[in-house]
Design a protein around this motif. Sequence first.
Motif, PDB file in Angstrom:
ATOM      1  N   LYS A  36       0.809  -1.344  -0.140  1.00  0.00           N
ATOM      2  CA  LYS A  36       0.004  -0.066  -0.021  1.00  0.00           C
ATOM      3  C   LYS A  36       0.957   1.105  -0.028  1.00  0.00           C
ATOM      4  CE  LYS A  36      -3.732   2.215   0.128  1.00  0.00           C
ATOM      5  NZ  LYS A  36      -4.669   2.420  -0.936  1.00  0.00           N
ATOM      6  N   ALA A  37       1.852   1.186   0.601  1.00  0.00           N
ATOM      7  CA  ALA A  37       2.835   2.483   0.850  1.00  0.00           C
ATOM      8  C   ALA A  37       3.587   2.690  -0.659  1.00  0.00           C
ATOM      9  CB  ALA A  37       3.920   2.141   2.185  1.00  0.00           C
ATOM     10  N   ASP A  40       2.105   1.651  -6.910  1.00  0.00           N
ATOM     11  CA  ASP A  40       0.878   2.425  -7.740  1.00  0.00           C
ATOM     12  C   ASP A  40      -0.431   1.480  -7.652  1.00  0.00           C
ATOM     13  OD1 ASP A  40       0.574   4.835 -10.226  1.00  0.00           O
ATOM     14  OD2 ASP A  40      -0.544   2.636 -10.580  1.00  0.00           O
ATOM     15  N   PRO A  41      -1.267   2.379  -7.591  1.00  0.00           N
ATOM     16  CA  PRO A  41      -2.860   1.626  -7.595  1.00  0.00           C
ATOM     17  C   PRO A  41      -3.032   0.628  -8.626  1.00  0.00           C
ATOM     18  CG  PRO A  41      -3.056   4.072  -7.414  1.00  0.00           C
ATOM     19  CD  PRO A  41      -1.580   3.853  -7.632  1.00  0.00           C
ATOM     20  N   GLY A  69      -9.745   1.183  -2.284  1.00  0.00           N
ATOM     21  CA  GLY A  69      -9.866   2.587  -2.466  1.00  0.00           C
ATOM     22  C   GLY A  69      -8.819   3.387  -2.148  1.00  0.00           C
ATOM     23  N   ARG A  70      -9.194   4.829  -2.115  1.00  0.00           N
ATOM     24  CA  ARG A  70      -8.236   5.802  -2.061  1.00  0.00           C
ATOM     25  C   ARG A  70      -7.072   5.620  -0.805  1.00  0.00           C
ATOM     26  NH1 ARG A  70      -7.723   9.157  -6.524  1.00  0.00           N
ATOM     27  NH2 ARG A  70      -7.533  11.206  -5.283  1.00  0.00           N
ATOM     28  N   SER A  71      -5.931   6.173  -1.022  1.00  0.00           N
ATOM     29  CA  SER A  71      -5.182   6.209   0.010  1.00  0.00           C
ATOM     30  C   SER A  71      -5.570   6.432   1.389  1.00  0.00           C
ATOM     31  CB  SER A  71      -3.913   6.969  -0.135  1.00  0.00           C
ATOM     32  OG  SER A  71      -2.907   6.651   0.980  1.00  0.00           O
ATOM     33  N   HIS A  72      -5.179   5.743   2.497  1.00  0.00           N
ATOM     34  CA  HIS A  72      -5.727   6.081   3.729  1.00  0.00           C
ATOM     35  C   HIS A  72      -4.826   7.296   4.055  1.00  0.00           C
ATOM     36  CE1 HIS A  72      -2.444   3.374   3.980  1.00  0.00           C
ATOM     37  NE2 HIS A  72      -1.880   3.768   5.111  1.00  0.00           N
ATOM     38  N   GLU A  73      -5.224   7.931   4.969  1.00  0.00           N
ATOM     39  CA  GLU A  73      -4.630   9.323   5.515  1.00  0.00           C
ATOM     40  C   GLU A  73      -3.810   8.782   6.668  1.00  0.00           C
ATOM     41  OE1 GLU A  73      -5.010  12.657   4.237  1.00  0.00           O
ATOM     42  OE2 GLU A  73      -6.050  11.626   2.702  1.00  0.00           O
TER      43      GLU A  73
END
Lengths: 74, 958
Positions: A36-37, A40-41, A69-73
């Motif tokens: 995840k870090a 690329d999606p 989904g979108r990156s976690h904050e």
Amino acid sequence: MSEGQPAELRMATQIARNLAVLGEKAAVQRTAEHIKAYWDPRMIARLRDLAPVSGSDLIAAIVAEIPSGRSHET
Amino acid sequence: MGYEPQIDHGTPAVASDTAVSLTIDGRSITVPAGTSVMRAASLAGGAIPRLCATDNVAAYGSCRMCLVEVDGVRGTPASCTTLVSEGMVVRTQTPRLEKLRRGVMELYISDHPLDCLTCSANNDCELQDAAAQVGLRDVRYGYDGAHHLDAPLDESNPYFAFDAAKCIVCSRCVRSCDEVQGTLALTVDGRGFASAIGAGQSADDFLSSDCVSCGACVQACPTAALMEKSVIEIGKPERTVVTTCAYCGVGCTFRAEMRGEQLVRMVPWKDGKANHGHSCVKGRFAWGYANHADRITNPMIRERIDEPWRAVSWDEALAFTAARLSAIKAQYGARALGGITSSRCTNEEAYLVQKLVRAGFGSNNVDTCARVCHSPTGYGLRTTFGTSAGTQDFDSVMDADVVLVIGANPTDAHPVFASRLKQRLRGKNGKAGAKLIVIDPRRIDLVRSPHIAAAHHLALQPGTNVAVLTAMAHVIVTEGLVDDAFVRERCDVDAFEDWARFVADPRHSPEVLEAVTRVPAADLRAAARLYATGGNGAIYYGLGVTEHSQGSSTVMAIANLAMATGNVGRRGVGVNPLRGQNNVQGSCDMGSFPHELSGYRHISDGNTRALFEREWGVSLDPDPGLRIPNMLDAAVDGSFRAIYIQGEDILQSDPDTRHVAAGLAAMDCVIVHDLFLNETANYAHVFLPGSTFLEKDGTFTNAERRIQPVRKVMDPANRDGEGRGMADWEVTQALANAMGLGWSYTHPREIMDEIARLTPSFAGVNYARLDAEGSLQWPVNAEHPDGSPIMHEAGFVRGKGLFVVTDYVPTDEKTGPRFPLLLTTGRILSQYNVGAQTRRTANGVWHKEDVLEMHPTDAENRGLADGGWVRLASRKGETTLRLKVTDRVAPGVVYTTFHHPETQANVVTTEFSDWATNCPEYKVTAVQVGASNGPTEWQRDYDAQARTARRIAAEPAE
């Protein structure tokens, strides 16, 4: 990890092998976090697509741990 | 005003806490104890005549010119070898001294040509100065007797000439080669009047000797005996500008000595904190590429890569490029676009390229050549210590007691640092030399060279770094050599205990791992004990650590060792990555990685992103983008279609050439921004001509986190028909503006101000401070207002140092019956990276082609002879090159360099990479080697494609 294996499968398996010393559960979790870090999606999407056909329980477990989904904050 | 050489105080500076006051010619001065009278006189504004003294080497006391009188002292002592004492009263000019000096000078000049007006050193000659100082008016001895005026001229070195007729045998060159460079290629042959400077053995000239052409001797020479050929050709410079070298990560600073816009010579700047007045053959001499005929100075475009190039104006090239990029973005989305920042360009230029990609293209598909060299350093040191950089400044090595060099070859790849290291290994002024441990598959020069011998050379099997380091950790833990106090106070103790349990397991003992590493267990145990108990232990490493499938693990294993032995956080210790290219550190700092913004902050961090979004007026993609290998994979898959590559030649430098070529060929828009039509440009649609480091302002950041100014000394040569030249940052800005971004930087200092606003570790950096202080080592901010020569002094940046268990996982690249040998790759002193610069200089005289090193046993088994052509094949591809039979490599291991596109060593390297960062596994490829008759089919095809791709249409477009 043979040649000709899709890059995403090869790379995910390699990360998990390098983290395997942590124990299976932690290794799966940390592999998912690493992906995840740094990925690329579209690579994550491809890994998700490959998981069912790879026949690998390890890859399936890793994919299940990657938040969608979108990156976690952070 | 005009040209002045940098001031020379005659003898080196001395550091002392004790101050001594004395009187010289009636003037009072206070200097550190241990200073020579000569230096004190110079600091007081005087100039005692001298010939054999220069402040780069120790005082020698041979020329008898610098005699002085001291009250209460008999005779006339030499001021270079006489140290100051409290209350000393010195006179530098008396009738007695005058007579003595004039007599000495007369003898010198009786065997020296009187051709001053036509001499290359005219008006820049210390012999001439000394003659003037002593008022020489007559030479009573005449010129009829024995002399050396017909001595031969040695022009064998491509960059400097040795004219023995002009030599006064002061031995400054010999002493520089010894004390400054550490090569000891020069000597004084003969005795008395027959004394002469010799390079190598009696049959040698400078080129055939051990001379590495660093130029320290040329710089030290007081006359025209050793002189740059460029000065012989052009004449004396008229002005100087201090700037930073654009070769390796040592970051030497130079005085660029100019006539008009013509560079006359580069002279290392003595105040440079990275190099202290020293240089190597590349930085000092190999700058001719800047004006090489191959340089492309006009923008060029083409619709398809099978067409010839069309030279166009900047406006047309930029409009064409912007239209293509916009069309691709409209059709395929922002994530189809990306860019590569250059580790050879300035910080400001790298920052602008990543800004263009993130804010203009709208994706995070930005990466840099550090991906293929030191990305594991970033990951590994950030994880363990909390910051993605080395811990020390270079000067720190002078306080090391044990130096561990692993996977680095400093004498070739970081030569100026290597000279410092050798000084420390040799000891000085009664202080014993440091002990050296080398971990490398190959017997690098540091293992044994004049006055240097490693205590241990662990010649490991390539790919087993983690096993070797784990075995060392096993010894340190099981033999009770851990620095418990350091670990308890500074590190995460739970993590340490997990790690200690892991490494202490008997399966990690050197005896068990010997089967894998091929390092004798007794040697390994002795090396581990030495590192742990020998005093200050400093680790220096290079790409032999990072460019492996376990590169990141190896970096962390190194960090573990340093923490376990308490070797972090003070002078003389630390973990020091030797960076490959001049600005690898800087390009990483500037946010060139797809997952992080400047200062190593993750793109998913909302607060950081918001800071940039406010400054840039855009919204940023919160997900990481593609890394270089991923970009190429995605290009083949069709989801990545356009790339802007500044100052990087991925087709030659990246692994698995065929795959790189396939990726580039699949893209709709490849923009190469470079000095030359490099290999990558064979697949490009747009060529934007670049500017050299001599043609721009900016900053580079070296391996010790030192930010140093790069200063423009000539206008950019990349003029289109309308006569507009642009530095690389201006080209990127013009492209951004062609895409409608409305940037308006008028000078790189404004870009640095923006970086400082957005990057906490750069908060205190600006051009005014850099100009005033010469350099700054980040972090520079409220906590570290003067910068940070040594990191983690009070505590680790991440809080507690983190031990990470690094399990040895063998690479998937295995030898077998088809490919029984392991290939590892590296560099050579005279060439740099893909050779784009150095191949276009006279450096080819030392290395005109890549050769394959092989052990005599392996060569004999294959019936191969030294110097013959061989075919080098892996499962990925094959190439041919010449064989060099040598026992530098162990049986089973072969080695080559990657400086020449004709060899294209990367056609055999594989897709395997570091598990954490995708840094390619350049250092391990299973290969077979056999006899060959000539180029492979691949080489012939490649050459044909390159020739076609490099055609430029004869009729330039309007």
